[in-house]
Design a protein around this motif. Structure first.
Motif, PDB file in Angstrom:
ATOM      1  N   PRO A 168      75.208  56.471 -13.545  1.00 48.01           N
ATOM      2  CA  PRO A 168      75.194  56.962 -12.158  1.00 48.01           C
ATOM      3  C   PRO A 168      73.797  56.875 -11.553  1.00 48.01           C
ATOM      4  O   PRO A 168      72.788  56.983 -12.252  1.00 48.01           O
ATOM      5  CB  PRO A 168      75.660  58.412 -12.299  1.00 48.01           C
ATOM      6  N   VAL A 169      73.755  56.678 -10.258  1.00 53.24           N
ATOM      7  CA  VAL A 169      72.491  56.516  -9.530  1.00 53.24           C
ATOM      8  C   VAL A 169      72.308  57.706  -8.602  1.00 53.24           C
ATOM      9  O   VAL A 169      73.247  58.117  -7.920  1.00 53.24           O
ATOM     10  CB  VAL A 169      72.502  55.213  -8.702  1.00 53.24           C
ATOM     11  N   ASN A 170      71.108  58.250  -8.597  1.00 56.26           N
ATOM     12  CA  ASN A 170      70.791  59.329  -7.663  1.00 56.26           C
ATOM     13  C   ASN A 170      70.380  58.676  -6.337  1.00 56.26           C
ATOM     14  O   ASN A 170      69.209  58.436  -6.059  1.00 56.26           O
ATOM     15  CB  ASN A 170      69.665  60.201  -8.213  1.00 56.26           C
ATOM     16  N   TRP A 171      71.378  58.387  -5.506  1.00 53.15           N
ATOM     17  CA  TRP A 171      71.145  57.627  -4.283  1.00 53.15           C
ATOM     18  C   TRP A 171      70.201  58.344  -3.332  1.00 53.15           C
ATOM     19  O   TRP A 171      69.403  57.703  -2.639  1.00 53.15           O
ATOM     20  CB  TRP A 171      72.478  57.359  -3.585  1.00 53.15           C
ATOM     21  N   TYR A 172      70.268  59.667  -3.289  1.00 49.73           N
ATOM     22  CA  TYR A 172      69.442  60.419  -2.345  1.00 49.73           C
ATOM     23  C   TYR A 172      67.991  60.567  -2.827  1.00 49.73           C
ATOM     24  O   TYR A 172      67.209  61.267  -2.197  1.00 49.73           O
ATOM     25  CB  TYR A 172      70.062  61.779  -2.080  1.00 49.73           C
ATOM     26  N   SER A 173      67.669  59.886  -3.920  1.00 51.23           N
ATOM     27  CA  SER A 173      66.278  59.807  -4.378  1.00 51.23           C
ATOM     28  C   SER A 173      65.837  58.360  -4.552  1.00 51.23           C
ATOM     29  O   SER A 173      64.774  58.104  -5.113  1.00 51.23           O
ATOM     30  CB  SER A 173      66.106  60.562  -5.704  1.00 51.23           C
ATOM     31  N   THR A 174      66.657  57.426  -4.100  1.00 50.12           N
ATOM     32  CA  THR A 174      66.365  55.999  -4.248  1.00 50.12           C
ATOM     33  C   THR A 174      66.107  55.412  -2.864  1.00 50.12           C
ATOM     34  O   THR A 174      67.033  54.966  -2.162  1.00 50.12           O
ATOM     35  CB  THR A 174      67.541  55.266  -4.930  1.00 50.12           C
ATOM     36  N   ALA A 175      64.853  55.419  -2.451  1.00 51.58           N
ATOM     37  CA  ALA A 175      64.505  55.045  -1.075  1.00 51.58           C
ATOM     38  C   ALA A 175      64.833  53.590  -0.761  1.00 51.58           C
ATOM     39  O   ALA A 175      65.279  53.271   0.348  1.00 51.58           O
ATOM     40  CB  ALA A 175      63.017  55.315  -0.832  1.00 51.58           C
ATOM     41  N   LYS A 176      64.649  52.692  -1.736  1.00 54.20           N
ATOM     42  CA  LYS A 176      64.810  51.263  -1.451  1.00 54.20           C
ATOM     43  C   LYS A 176      66.255  50.879  -1.156  1.00 54.20           C
ATOM     44  O   LYS A 176      66.513  49.816  -0.566  1.00 54.20           O
ATOM     45  CB  LYS A 176      64.280  50.438  -2.626  1.00 54.20           C
ATOM     46  N   ALA A 177      67.210  51.724  -1.540  1.00 61.99           N
ATOM     47  CA  ALA A 177      68.621  51.389  -1.310  1.00 61.99           C
ATOM     48  C   ALA A 177      69.084  51.728   0.105  1.00 61.99           C
ATOM     49  O   ALA A 177      70.108  51.195   0.574  1.00 61.99           O
ATOM     50  CB  ALA A 177      69.498  52.120  -2.327  1.00 61.99           C
ATOM     51  N   TRP A 178      68.346  52.567   0.804  1.00 57.11           N
ATOM     52  CA  TRP A 178      68.872  53.117   2.053  1.00 57.11           C
ATOM     53  C   TRP A 178      68.843  52.188   3.255  1.00 57.11           C
ATOM     54  O   TRP A 178      69.704  52.313   4.136  1.00 57.11           O
ATOM     55  CB  TRP A 178      68.191  54.446   2.359  1.00 57.11           C
ATOM     56  N   PRO A 179      67.917  51.246   3.381  1.00 56.01           N
ATOM     57  CA  PRO A 179      68.059  50.293   4.498  1.00 56.01           C
ATOM     58  C   PRO A 179      69.400  49.556   4.473  1.00 56.01           C
ATOM     59  O   PRO A 179      70.049  49.416   5.514  1.00 56.01           O
ATOM     60  CB  PRO A 179      66.875  49.333   4.289  1.00 56.01           C
ATOM     61  N   ALA A 180      69.819  49.110   3.293  1.00 56.52           N
ATOM     62  CA  ALA A 180      71.110  48.413   3.181  1.00 56.52           C
ATOM     63  C   ALA A 180      72.266  49.359   3.481  1.00 56.52           C
ATOM     64  O   ALA A 180      73.241  48.980   4.145  1.00 56.52           O
ATOM     65  CB  ALA A 180      71.258  47.811   1.788  1.00 56.52           C
ATOM     66  N   ILE A 181      72.167  50.615   3.007  1.00 52.31           N
ATOM     67  CA  ILE A 181      73.236  51.587   3.254  1.00 52.31           C
ATOM     68  C   ILE A 181      73.343  51.889   4.752  1.00 52.31           C
ATOM     69  O   ILE A 181      74.448  51.928   5.314  1.00 52.31           O
ATOM     70  CB  ILE A 181      72.976  52.880   2.460  1.00 52.31           C
ATOM     71  N   LEU A 182      72.204  52.095   5.398  1.00 51.64           N
ATOM     72  CA  LEU A 182      72.219  52.404   6.824  1.00 51.64           C
ATOM     73  C   LEU A 182      72.761  51.231   7.649  1.00 51.64           C
ATOM     74  O   LEU A 182      73.508  51.437   8.617  1.00 51.64           O
ATOM     75  CB  LEU A 182      70.807  52.758   7.298  1.00 51.64           C
ATOM     76  N   VAL A 183      72.397  50.015   7.265  1.00 52.29           N
ATOM     77  CA  VAL A 183      72.917  48.838   7.974  1.00 52.29           C
ATOM     78  C   VAL A 183      74.436  48.757   7.806  1.00 52.29           C
ATOM     79  O   VAL A 183      75.164  48.479   8.770  1.00 52.29           O
ATOM     80  CB  VAL A 183      72.243  47.548   7.456  1.00 52.29           C
ATOM     81  N   GLY A 184      74.920  49.014   6.578  1.00 56.84           N
ATOM     82  CA  GLY A 184      76.363  48.994   6.344  1.00 56.84           C
ATOM     83  C   GLY A 184      77.094  50.025   7.188  1.00 56.84           C
ATOM     84  O   GLY A 184      78.151  49.732   7.774  1.00 56.84           O
ATOM     85  N   MET A 185      76.536  51.227   7.296  1.00 56.42           N
ATOM     86  CA  MET A 185      77.171  52.268   8.107  1.00 56.42           C
ATOM     87  C   MET A 185      77.115  51.930   9.590  1.00 56.42           C
ATOM     88  O   MET A 185      78.047  52.227  10.340  1.00 56.42           O
ATOM     89  CB  MET A 185      76.494  53.618   7.845  1.00 56.42           C
ATOM     90  N   LYS A 186      76.029  51.297  10.022  1.00 55.87           N
ATOM     91  CA  LYS A 186      75.904  50.903  11.431  1.00 55.87           C
ATOM     92  C   LYS A 186      76.957  49.857  11.784  1.00 55.87           C
ATOM     93  O   LYS A 186      77.578  49.920  12.849  1.00 55.87           O
ATOM     94  CB  LYS A 186      74.499  50.351  11.672  1.00 55.87           C
ATOM     95  N   ILE A 187      77.152  48.904  10.893  1.00 55.57           N
ATOM     96  CA  ILE A 187      78.176  47.879  11.122  1.00 55.57           C
ATOM     97  C   ILE A 187      79.552  48.527  11.187  1.00 55.57           C
ATOM     98  O   ILE A 187      80.347  48.247  12.095  1.00 55.57           O
ATOM     99  CB  ILE A 187      78.126  46.817  10.001  1.00 55.57           C
ATOM    100  N   TRP A 188      79.848  49.380  10.223  1.00 57.58           N
ATOM    101  CA  TRP A 188      81.160  50.031  10.160  1.00 57.58           C
ATOM    102  C   TRP A 188      81.449  50.845  11.418  1.00 57.58           C
ATOM    103  O   TRP A 188      82.565  50.843  11.927  1.00 57.58           O
ATOM    104  CB  TRP A 188      81.215  50.934   8.929  1.00 57.58           C
ATOM    105  N   LYS A 189      80.423  51.504  11.948  1.00 56.03           N
ATOM    106  CA  LYS A 189      80.631  52.410  13.076  1.00 56.03           C
ATOM    107  C   LYS A 189      80.611  51.709  14.434  1.00 56.03           C
ATOM    108  O   LYS A 189      81.334  52.122  15.343  1.00 56.03           O
ATOM    109  CB  LYS A 189      79.567  53.511  13.064  1.00 56.03           C
ATOM    110  N   GLU A 190      79.820  50.647  14.601  1.00 54.85           N
ATOM    111  CA  GLU A 190      79.591  50.119  15.940  1.00 54.85           C
ATOM    112  C   GLU A 190      80.067  48.692  16.176  1.00 54.85           C
ATOM    113  O   GLU A 190      80.217  48.280  17.320  1.00 54.85           O
ATOM    114  CB  GLU A 190      78.098  50.217  16.283  1.00 54.85           C
ATOM    115  N   ALA A 191      80.291  47.928  15.122  1.00 50.29           N
ATOM    116  CA  ALA A 191      80.671  46.525  15.324  1.00 50.29           C
ATOM    117  C   ALA A 191      82.020  46.401  16.013  1.00 50.29           C
ATOM    118  O   ALA A 191      82.234  45.500  16.836  1.00 50.29           O
ATOM    119  CB  ALA A 191      80.690  45.778  13.992  1.00 50.29           C
ATOM    120  N   GLY A 192      82.958  47.287  15.697  1.00 49.37           N
ATOM    121  CA  GLY A 192      84.280  47.229  16.314  1.00 49.37           C
ATOM    122  C   GLY A 192      84.228  47.414  17.815  1.00 49.37           C
ATOM    123  O   GLY A 192      84.840  46.648  18.574  1.00 49.37           O
TER     124      GLY A 192
END
Length: 321
Positions: A168-192
């Motif tokens: 398991p990964v502690n995502w809320y302590s892994t800073a380098k993963a969050w740009p990709a996560i935020l981009v994914g959420m932005k696409i999911w929320k606004e692309a439609g």
């Protein structure tokens, strides 16, 4: 026999105004009445606030007011530019906004093209509703959904990783993963929702072009790449130019709702807006926040002007003016 022409700005016998603008206003009075609340909102919160830009050059005092506060010139701008984190948050803001702009635009265009190829109207309505629905969710609700996905102990993502034998990964302590996560959420929320604009642009294409392509034996892929995409390219360019004006504005609602005050993630997710908000909470000086806001707006305006100049030289149809 000479006829006397009626002056244009007089009213006719029926009582309806003859002036072009007034005639248009009278003819569509109910439509303009519907728009009136939005116009009042924009006027109050956009144009009526312009005098308060002076706060950026003052040591604003609530008791003295706007025109009697001490004038200090560019001193408020030092608050941000002399900070050790100014470069970091500026680069984070640009990087995240460029990623948002590129990927949301790309997926919005792809979704619009796919919608255009759907022939079953029932499935079309279902698919559009499904894609647009995330746009109506607040970032607060999305943040709780993300917590259920990425939390360390009970998150769905970690459970899937463990099911395949991973750690398991502690995502809320892994800073380098969050740009990709935020981009994914932005696409999911606004692309439609963004795809609706491109779909409307596609709907305006002359159908005879597709009929001619059918006669020539063109495939659906060829019609998409040779007709649809080139004809909606001006719309893509114009919307991209408009979004460039906000490239120095981080999506505060999104990032603060998801990241909050988690300092571990600041190296990759802290943007100008969240940085200024934290500073404003601690210092309580609106002049500093106004200075940074003016800086963001000015740079955004310059970016739009330069990008529009370049677009007008090489792709005149996609220029704003």
């Amino acid at each position: 026999m000479k006829t006397v022409q009626q002056p244009r700005n007089q009213t006719s016998i029926s009582g309806k105004p003859n002036t072009g603008f007034l005639r248009e206003l009278f003819r569509n009075r109910y439509s303009y009445l519907l728009v009136l609340p939005a116009m009042i909102y924009v006027f109050i919160f956009s144009y009526a606030t312009y005098p308060y830009l002076l706060i950026a050059f003052q040591r604003f005092n609530y008791q003295k007011g706007l025109f009697h506060s001490e004038w200090i010139g560019l001193e408020n701008f030092k608050f941000f530019f002399s900070s050790n984190d100014a470069i970091l948050v500026t680069l984070n803001t640009i990087k995240l906004n460029v990623l948002f702009l590129v990927f949301v635009t790309f997926f919005a265009v792809v979704i619009a093209l796919l919608f255009n190829e759907i022939r079953n109207r029932v499935f079309m309505k279902f698919a559009q509703t499904t894609m647009i629905f995330p746009s109506f969710l607040s970032w607060i609700i999305v943040s709780y959904m993300m917590y259920s996905l990425f939390t360390m102990d009970y998150g769905i993502i970690n459970q899937v990783i463990q099911a395949f034998g991973g750690e398991p990964v502690n995502w809320y302590s892994t800073a380098k993963a969050w740009p990709a996560i935020l981009v994914g959420m932005k696409i999911w929320k606004e692309a439609g929702m963004a795809s609706i604009i491109y779909l409307a642009s596609i709907a305006g294409i002359d159908g005879s072009l597709y009929e001619s392509a059918d006669i020539d034996g063109a495939t659906r892929w060829q019609k998409m790449t040779r007709i649809t995409l080139p004809l909606i390219a001006p719309t893509i360019a114009i919307l991209t130019l408009l979004n460039l004006g906000k490239i120095f504005y981080g999506d505060f609602g999104m990032i603060y709702a998801i990241i909050g005050d988690n300092g571990v993630l600041y190296p990759t997710t802290d943007v100008i807006d969240t940085y200024v908000f934290r500073a404003l909470r601690q210092i309580g000086d609106p002049s500093n926040a106004a200075a940074v806001g003016l800086f963001q707006s000015t740079v955004g305006l310059l970016l739009v002007a330069v990008a529009n100049w370049i677009t007008r030289r090489f792709f005149k149809e996609g220029a704003l003016y």
